[in-house]
Scaffold this motif. Structure first.
Motif, mmCIF file in Angstrom:
data_model
loop_
_atom_site.group_PDB
_atom_site.id
_atom_site.type_symbol
_atom_site.label_atom_id
_atom_site.label_comp_id
_atom_site.label_asym_id
_atom_site.label_seq_id
_atom_site.Cartn_x
_atom_site.Cartn_y
_atom_site.Cartn_z
ATOM 1 N N LEU A 63 109.436 65.027 98.668
ATOM 2 C CA LEU A 63 108.830 64.046 97.751
ATOM 3 C C LEU A 63 107.430 63.632 97.855
ATOM 4 O O LEU A 63 106.673 63.568 96.686
ATOM 5 N N LEU A 66 105.648 66.457 96.316
ATOM 6 C CA LEU A 66 105.328 66.394 94.867
ATOM 7 C C LEU A 66 104.912 65.341 94.103
ATOM 8 O O LEU A 66 104.231 65.396 93.198
ATOM 9 N N GLY A 67 104.681 64.161 94.922
ATOM 10 C CA GLY A 67 103.915 63.216 94.532
ATOM 11 C C GLY A 67 102.493 63.443 94.388
ATOM 12 O O GLY A 67 101.599 63.224 93.589
ATOM 13 N N ALA A 71 102.749 63.584 90.607
ATOM 14 C CA ALA A 71 102.449 62.186 90.126
ATOM 15 C C ALA A 71 101.096 61.592 90.099
ATOM 16 O O ALA A 71 100.515 60.942 89.305
ATOM 17 N N PRO A 83 105.847 58.980 86.635
ATOM 18 C CA PRO A 83 106.299 60.042 87.695
ATOM 19 C C PRO A 83 106.090 59.634 88.844
ATOM 20 O O PRO A 83 106.775 59.595 89.880
ATOM 21 N N THR A 84 104.863 58.635 88.784
ATOM 22 C CA THR A 84 104.556 57.897 90.506
ATOM 23 C C THR A 84 105.815 56.833 90.784
ATOM 24 O O THR A 84 106.436 56.935 91.789
ATOM 25 N N ILE A 87 109.110 58.896 91.736
ATOM 26 C CA ILE A 87 109.075 59.523 92.962
ATOM 27 C C ILE A 87 109.004 58.460 94.153
ATOM 28 O O ILE A 87 109.643 58.652 95.135
ATOM 29 N N TYR A 91 111.699 58.071 96.841
ATOM 30 C CA TYR A 91 111.496 57.939 98.230
ATOM 31 C C TYR A 91 112.080 56.926 98.913
ATOM 32 O O TYR A 91 112.763 56.898 100.113
#
Length: 604
Positions: A63, A66-67, A71, A83-84, A87, A91
């Motif tokens: 995660l 991915l951020g 994000a 998206p931020t 995520i 998390y």
């Protein structure tokens, strides 16, 4: 019969052959599985919870990567915070769910642990109580205490924290490796290569620690044995001023224990730096190769962060694996000792088809009995003795003649090698144990009193007896007067080993206990030895009351006690050399007449 005892005694050592080690480990695991089997569904639930908790934890680095990759660019380029927040929420969710699952696992594991320990502790206590006198005369009380205390505590530490360490180390490592391969298979290859030195290191550590921890359990038991032995025999130690010698011996054992623990610490001092070196080398390769690929535009910073975290997370829990090996090896050594006690067979087993006897008459027969202790000499060779019900028989003879051995066989502390001991025609090996204990009671020289009140100790002869019956028993043997003078009378706590009463008073309490039990057969094994001559004379009437209407066997060196017997047997080398009434033997010229004359001369 002796082989099993020697087998257990021999297990307090560390130099096993491979075959012995394999057999002992197999026995230990069978014991552990038998403890866990009744809770298999709870154990399965615990395993499912821990797998789920570990899987949730593994999502974190992915995660974060991915951020960084998705994000953060969305925020910088278009100020899109969706998206931020997504995520970040995921998390935080993994953290909360992981924490909840971990708390649930801890509760489940604690219940399993405490149930296992309760079962094991009860098994050890129940089994050691049932084991024969031969076992307890060979296996010291200090070693039994070690099994019930330090060994069980070590097993508890393994079940409490050790399994968590194993899960964090192995399961988390496996899940982390799978996630790493999914994220970047090339970095996964680095871990595969590093597994070669890692496997060699773990194999070396496991083998060395196995030997080291077995040695610590052996020496730990020796320290406990010496401490218990010294404190139990403190009066003799002070009488012979043996404190300096005891201090030297205990100091050597403590030093050996320290050295054994230092060997374990030195193993960790080698293992942990080596593990850190392998980990650092793997992270360095991953970072270097990832950096190169970033310059080639084949990799991203977010992926590199995820990969580095996964590689670090793969090696970090391996220290917890080492801690698990620490707990596991120590607990395995402890489990070997405990399972050794539980594997000890009963040399005096209960009958498979017990014969009941409601009211014993007290007729005793030693039917061609042969007996010897262990591998030693035969104490009773082809011994035969018939004692009619209600007769009082005195056994006299020099030390080692076999008098106490007869008493032990009659009480079924041991079984004959050949022949049979019979009560009312029934072999004691076939007699119902409860009926036998009610029918035959022994009063020994030790006159042991347990913690509790005087009344409790007398009632041991017949649990559930009323206060009036307890007082009547004490009066019958002449113990009532001194008991009434105690601080709380019959409710006085006698303290450890009867410390509040004298040796003679303890013996009177044991007489009252026997009188209350009202057995068909009563054995007095040097039961008046702790009494002075005036006290002994004072309880002659009590003895007459105690022995009335029952079969009695009196073993005594003081011939004054023999006077009340109907029949005297003089023993020598396990055989009866004289058999008659006290008066008839005194008037003769045999061994008893000589002993009686020597005793009278000593009084003068």
């Amino acid at each position: 019969m002796s082989g099993t005892v020697h087998g257990v005694a021999g297990e307090d050592r560390s130099d096993y052959t491979k075959a012995e080690s394999k057999a002992i480990r197999s026995r230990s695991w069978r014991l552990l599985l038998s403890l866990i089997a009744p809770m298999k569904w709870r154990v399965i639930l615990t395993a499912v919870v821990v797998v789920a908790q570990t899987a949730v934890r593994v999502l974190g680095p992915a995660l974060l990567g991915l951020g960084l990759n998705a994000a953060l660019p969305a925020v910088l380029e278009g100020e899109d915070w969706g998206p931020t927040w997504l995520i970040a929420g995921a998390y935080a969710g993994t953290a909360i769910v992981g924490a909840a699952l971990l708390a649930w696992y801890d509760m489940l594991a604690a219940r399993v642990t405490q149930t296992v320990l309760l079962d094991l502790r009860t098994r050890v206590f129940r089994h050691t109580q049932r084991l024969s006198l031969e076992f307890h005369e060979t296996y010291t009380s200090g070693r039994i205490i070690s099994r019930q205390t330090s060994d069980l505590d070590t097993i508890r530490e393994l079940l409490n924290g050790g399994l968590t360490q194993l899960v964090n180390g192995v399961l988390y490592g496996v899940f982390t490796f799978i996630a790493l391969v999914i994220v970047d298979w090339q970095s996964g290859l680095v871990i595969v290569v590093m597994l070669v030195p890692l496997t060699l290191l773990l194999r070396w550590f496991y083998r060395r620690s196995q030997l080291a921890y077995r040695a610590t359990r052996v020496i730990s038991a020796q320290v406990i044995v010496k401490f218990v032995e010294t404190m139990t025999g403190i009066r003799a130690g002070k009488a012979f001023r043996s404190e300096p010698r005891n201090e030297v011996t205990f100091g050597k054992l403590s030093w050996n224990y320290r050295e054994a623990n230092m060997r374990v610490i030195r193993l960790f001092g080698t293992f942990e730096p080596a593990l850190m070196a392998i980990s650092a080398f793997a992270i360095g390769i991953v970072v270097l190769w990832g950096g190169v690929r970033i310059t080639w535009d084949e990799f991203s910073v977010g992926l590199l962060l995820s990969v580095v975290l996964y590689v670090r997370n793969f090696f970090t829990p391996l220290q917890e694996v080492a801690m698990f090996v620490n707990s596991f090896q120590s607990a395995s050594a402890a489990l070997e000792k405990v399972s050794g006690v539980l594997e000890e067979g009963l040399s005096v087993p209960d009958p498979t088809k017990p014969v009941a006897i409601e009211t014993a008459r007290g007729h005793l027969l030693f039917d061609d009995v042969t007996f010897g202790y262990g591998e030693g000499r035969t104490v009773l060779p082809h011994f035969r003795l018939d004692i009619p019900a209600g007769q009082t028989v005195a056994l006299v003879g020099t030390t080692g003649a076999g008098k106490s051995t007869l008493a032990k066989l009659l009480s079924r502390f041991y079984d004959p090698t050949r022949g049979a001991v019979r009560l009312d025609g029934i072999d004691l090996r076939n007699l119902d144990p409860g009926d036998m204990r009610r029918a035959i009671v022994m009063v020994t020289q030790e006159a042991y009193l347990f913690s509790g009140s005087v009344a409790d100790n007398i009632a041991l002869g017949r649990p559930g007896a009323s206060p009036e019956e307890i007082i009547a028993a004490a009066k019958a043997v002449g113990a009532h007067e001194f008991i009434e003078q105690l601080p709380d009378g019959y409710d006085t706590d006698v303290n450890k080993r009867g410390g509040r009463v004298s040796a003679g008073q303890r013996q009177l309490v044991s007489f009252a206990r026997a009188f209350l039990a009202d057995p068909a057969v009563l054995i007095l094994d040097e039961a008046t030895a702790s009494l002075d001559i005036p006290s002994e004379r004072a309880i002659q009437d009590a003895l007459q009351t105690l022995l009335a209407d029952r079969t009695a066997i009196i073993i005594a060196h003081r011939l004054s006690t023999v006077e009340i017997a109907d029949r005297v047997l003089v023993m020598e080398y396990g055989e009866i050399i004289e058999d008659d009434s006290p008066e008839a033997l005194k008037q003769g010229t045999g061994k008893f007449a000589q002993l009686h004359k020597a005793w009278q001369d000593s009084l003068v």
